[in-house]
Design an enzyme around this catalytic site. Structure first.
Site, PDB file in Angstrom:
ATOM      1  N   LYS A   1      13.225 -16.616   3.295  1.00  5.79           N
ATOM      2  CA  LYS A   1      12.613 -16.610   4.628  1.00  5.79           C
ATOM      3  C   LYS A   1      11.102 -16.678   4.409  1.00  5.79           C
ATOM      4  O   LYS A   1      10.480 -15.705   3.994  1.00  5.79           O
ATOM      5  CB  LYS A   1      13.001 -15.343   5.389  1.00  5.79           C
TER       6      LYS A   1
ATOM      7  N   GLY B   1       7.660  -5.689   3.604  1.00  9.02           N
ATOM      8  CA  GLY B   1       6.845  -5.910   4.791  1.00  9.02           C
ATOM      9  C   GLY B   1       6.568  -4.619   5.532  1.00  9.02           C
ATOM     10  O   GLY B   1       6.613  -3.524   4.955  1.00  9.02           O
ATOM     11  N   SER B   2       6.313  -4.743   6.822  1.00 11.11           N
ATOM     12  CA  SER B   2       5.909  -3.600   7.612  1.00 11.11           C
ATOM     13  C   SER B   2       7.075  -2.655   7.886  1.00 11.11           C
ATOM     14  O   SER B   2       8.242  -3.054   7.867  1.00 11.11           O
ATOM     15  CB  SER B   2       5.331  -4.068   8.953  1.00 11.11           C
TER      16      SER B   2
ATOM     17  N   GLN C   1       7.775  -1.247  10.779  1.00 14.98           N
ATOM     18  CA  GLN C   1       8.419  -1.581  12.049  1.00 14.98           C
ATOM     19  C   GLN C   1       9.377  -2.758  11.894  1.00 14.98           C
ATOM     20  O   GLN C   1      10.525  -2.715  12.341  1.00 14.98           O
ATOM     21  CB  GLN C   1       7.357  -1.894  13.115  1.00 14.98           C
ATOM     22  N   GLY C   2       8.903  -3.837  11.247  1.00 15.88           N
ATOM     23  CA  GLY C   2       9.757  -5.004  11.056  1.00 15.88           C
ATOM     24  C   GLY C   2      10.928  -4.713  10.150  1.00 15.88           C
ATOM     25  O   GLY C   2      12.056  -5.155  10.406  1.00 15.88           O
ATOM     26  N   GLY C   3      10.684  -3.951   9.084  1.00 17.39           N
ATOM     27  CA  GLY C   3      11.754  -3.634   8.152  1.00 17.39           C
ATOM     28  C   GLY C   3      12.828  -2.774   8.764  1.00 17.39           C
ATOM     29  O   GLY C   3      14.029  -3.016   8.558  1.00 17.39           O
TER      30      GLY C   3
ATOM     31  N   GLU D   1      11.374  -2.634   1.221  1.00 12.61           N
ATOM     32  CA  GLU D   1      10.178  -1.875   0.865  1.00 12.61           C
ATOM     33  C   GLU D   1       9.283  -1.897   2.094  1.00 12.61           C
ATOM     34  O   GLU D   1       8.853  -2.966   2.550  1.00 12.61           O
ATOM     35  CB  GLU D   1       9.489  -2.508  -0.343  1.00 12.61           C
TER      36      GLU D   1
ATOM     37  N   CYS E   1       0.774  -2.547  -1.032  1.00 13.92           N
ATOM     38  CA  CYS E   1       1.681  -1.457  -0.661  1.00 13.92           C
ATOM     39  C   CYS E   1       1.421  -0.209  -1.488  1.00 13.92           C
ATOM     40  O   CYS E   1       1.844   0.880  -1.117  1.00 13.92           O
ATOM     41  CB  CYS E   1       3.137  -1.902  -0.819  1.00 13.92           C
TER      42      CYS E   1
ATOM     43  N   GLU F   1       0.506   4.882   7.694  1.00 13.06           N
ATOM     44  CA  GLU F   1      -0.252   4.007   6.816  1.00 13.06           C
ATOM     45  C   GLU F   1      -1.305   3.229   7.603  1.00 13.06           C
ATOM     46  O   GLU F   1      -1.031   2.706   8.681  1.00 13.06           O
ATOM     47  CB  GLU F   1       0.697   3.028   6.122  1.00 13.06           C
TER      48      GLU F   1
END
Length: 487
Positions: free
Chosen positions: A151, A208-209, A211-213, A232, A269, A368
């Site tokens: 992706k 990634g973030s 929220q998205g994860g 992660e 990260c 974060e």
């Protein structure tokens, strides 16, 4: 639904190709997997100049940083090739049959590793090479015998397409099915959720973030057949400065830490975002030196507008908190201000300070700030340090400066760090993650969704293998499984 949405249709096509290639690649030999991985490393290096220039145009990370990242990407591709050749994906545990009645008597049992199947790999914004099309997730999944559907990240689309174009040429040259490696685009969360939900997907790798994860992790677990989601999700990476660490002065260690906080515009990260400093004379001098050193850093523009928006929102929220004091004066953007366009300007580094009790009591201070910013927590005892670490919950790293002596306090700090982090450092800074067998890049929630696994290092391919016990299997099957020659 897919017929009305081009992104969904592309996902259907790519996952169908991956599904078709899955059995072939699962049965591939170690030499076949190694040949592909080394071919991909070679093509990266052969096109390095053009790829690095393209990556810099899209990311502004700088040619030196990107040159090192491309080298790391090729290095880990070859490292996973060596792991395949060493038989890591084909390891077996064989318990011979024993005569007699249970529990002493038993049949022959052979434990083998079976590839999960097609893996959806979500590229990261902050590593256009090492966590993207041919990054560590792709390399480890291919080494494990799993096709990969990449992706692409919207932060570097042209680079993703070019790297994929080079990669599929290698796949074709080696006579492999096209579905071994495919790519899909589409920046929407709907497209990401559709990919995770697709019945042809057997596992997901995500960097990634938070929220998205978390949103995709929920999709993976709400499927009719839930699948592993190796996510992660970010980290604040506490760094503890014990008084002994400042015995030789504060200037150099403050400079080193400031460089780590601002490295890559703080878009790592593992960037140290929480600094625990004792409230004594040396600690106060160190904090002042850190603020001075950080204020002189010159971060480049951030990777995307959304990342910059998120950073500005996070530091604004921190600055407005009643318990927090700002240690670096906010100034006007340095670039493009005259043109009235700050979207390409690098943000000013930020440093904040708070008392330990306030940090522990306010969970909104634990979030974060993805960018060149950190929060200093003033502590007055080791007991208070332990309370702060406990409040952090999960983190990719914890760094402990000054625990060289075997004392009860130091042992307590080490145990506390081990409880919340995947990697504990006893010197240096956490930015920079070595690709080795012993590496652990992952941590308890919310740092990652699978803290018992790593996304960096050669142990990463274990994520995409599932153990199967074969009872009284014929010798030909055991031999074929051992060599990856089963067809």
């Amino acid at each position: 639904m897919s017929e009305a949405n081009p992104a969904f249709a592309a996902i259907d096509h790519a996952t169908a190709q991956a599904h078709e290639a899955s059995s072939h690649w699962a049965a591939s030999t170690a030499s076949e997997r190694a040949r592909l991985l080394r071919g991909l490393a070679d093509v990266l290096e052969q096109n390095a100049t053009a790829l690095i220039a393209l990556a810099n145009d899209e990311s502004a990370l700088g040619e030196p940083r990107l040159t090192g990242e491309l080298a790391r990407t090729a290095f880990q591709l070859r490292g996973f090739a060596s792991a395949a050749e060493a038989g890591v994906p084909y390891l077996q545990i064989d318990d011979a049959a024993a005569p007699g009645a249970p529990p002493a008597g038993r049949p022959r049992l052979t434990l083998v590793q079976v590839p999960l199947g097609p893996v959806a790999m979500f590229s990261a914004s902050n590593f256009p090479f090492a966590f993207s099309v041919l990054g560590g997730d792709t390399a480890s999944a291919l080494a494990a015998g799993c096709p990969v559907i990449v992706k692409a990240h919207s932060g570097h689309p042209a680079l993703s397409r070019k790297v994929f174009e080079l990669a599929v040429a290698v796949v074709a040259q080696q006579g492999l099915p096209v579905g071994v490696l495919t790519l899909v685009e589409g920046a929407s969360r709907e497209a990401g959720a559709y990919l995770v939900r697709h019945p042809n997907i057997a596992a997901v790798a995500f960097t990634g973030s938070y929220q998205g994860g978390v949103a995709l992790w929920r999709v993976a677990n709400e499927r009719p057949r839930p699948i592993p989601f190796f996510g992660e999700l970010g980290s604040i990476n506490p760094l503890v400065v014990l008084p002994g660490a400042l015995a030789n002065g504060v200037a150099e260690v403050a400079k080193s830490l400031a460089g780590s906080i601002a490295l890559g515009c703080g878009q790592f990260c593992t960037s140290p975002g929480l600094i625990l400093v004792f409230d004594d004379a040396d600690g106060r001098s160190f904090t002042a030196a850190l603020a001075d050193a950080l204020s002189t850093q010159s971060p480049h523009r951030m990777l995307t507008d959304s990342i910059r928006y998120g950073f500005d929102h996070a530091v604004g929220k921190m600055a407005s908190h009643a318990a927090v004091r700002s240690l670096i004066e906010m100034r006007e953007p340095r670039e493009l201000h005259e043109a009235g366009d700050d979207s390409c300007a690098g943000p000013w580094p930020r440093l904040f300070e708070v008392e330990a009790a306030a940090f522990i009591a306010n969970s909104d201070l634990h979030e974060e700030m993805f960018g060149p910013a950190a929060l200093v927590v003033k502590v007055r005892s080791v007991a208070e340090v332990l309370q702060v670490l406990q409040a952090v919950e999960g983190s990719l790293t914890v760094t402990l400066w000054g625990v060289q002596q075997n004392t009860a306090d130091n042992l307590a700090l080490i145990r506390a760090a081990e409880q919340i982090a995947g990697r504990v450092l006893f010197g240096g800074v956490p930015t920079g993650v070595a690709v080795t067998r012993a590496q652990q890049h992952g941590g308890p929630w919310p740092a990652s969704t699978q803290p018992q696994t790593t996304s960096v290092g050669y142990g990463a391919l274990a994520r995409f293998l599932r153990p199967v016990a074969l009872q009284d299997a014929p010798d030909w099957l055991i031999a074929a499984k051992r060599g990856g020659t089963l067809s």
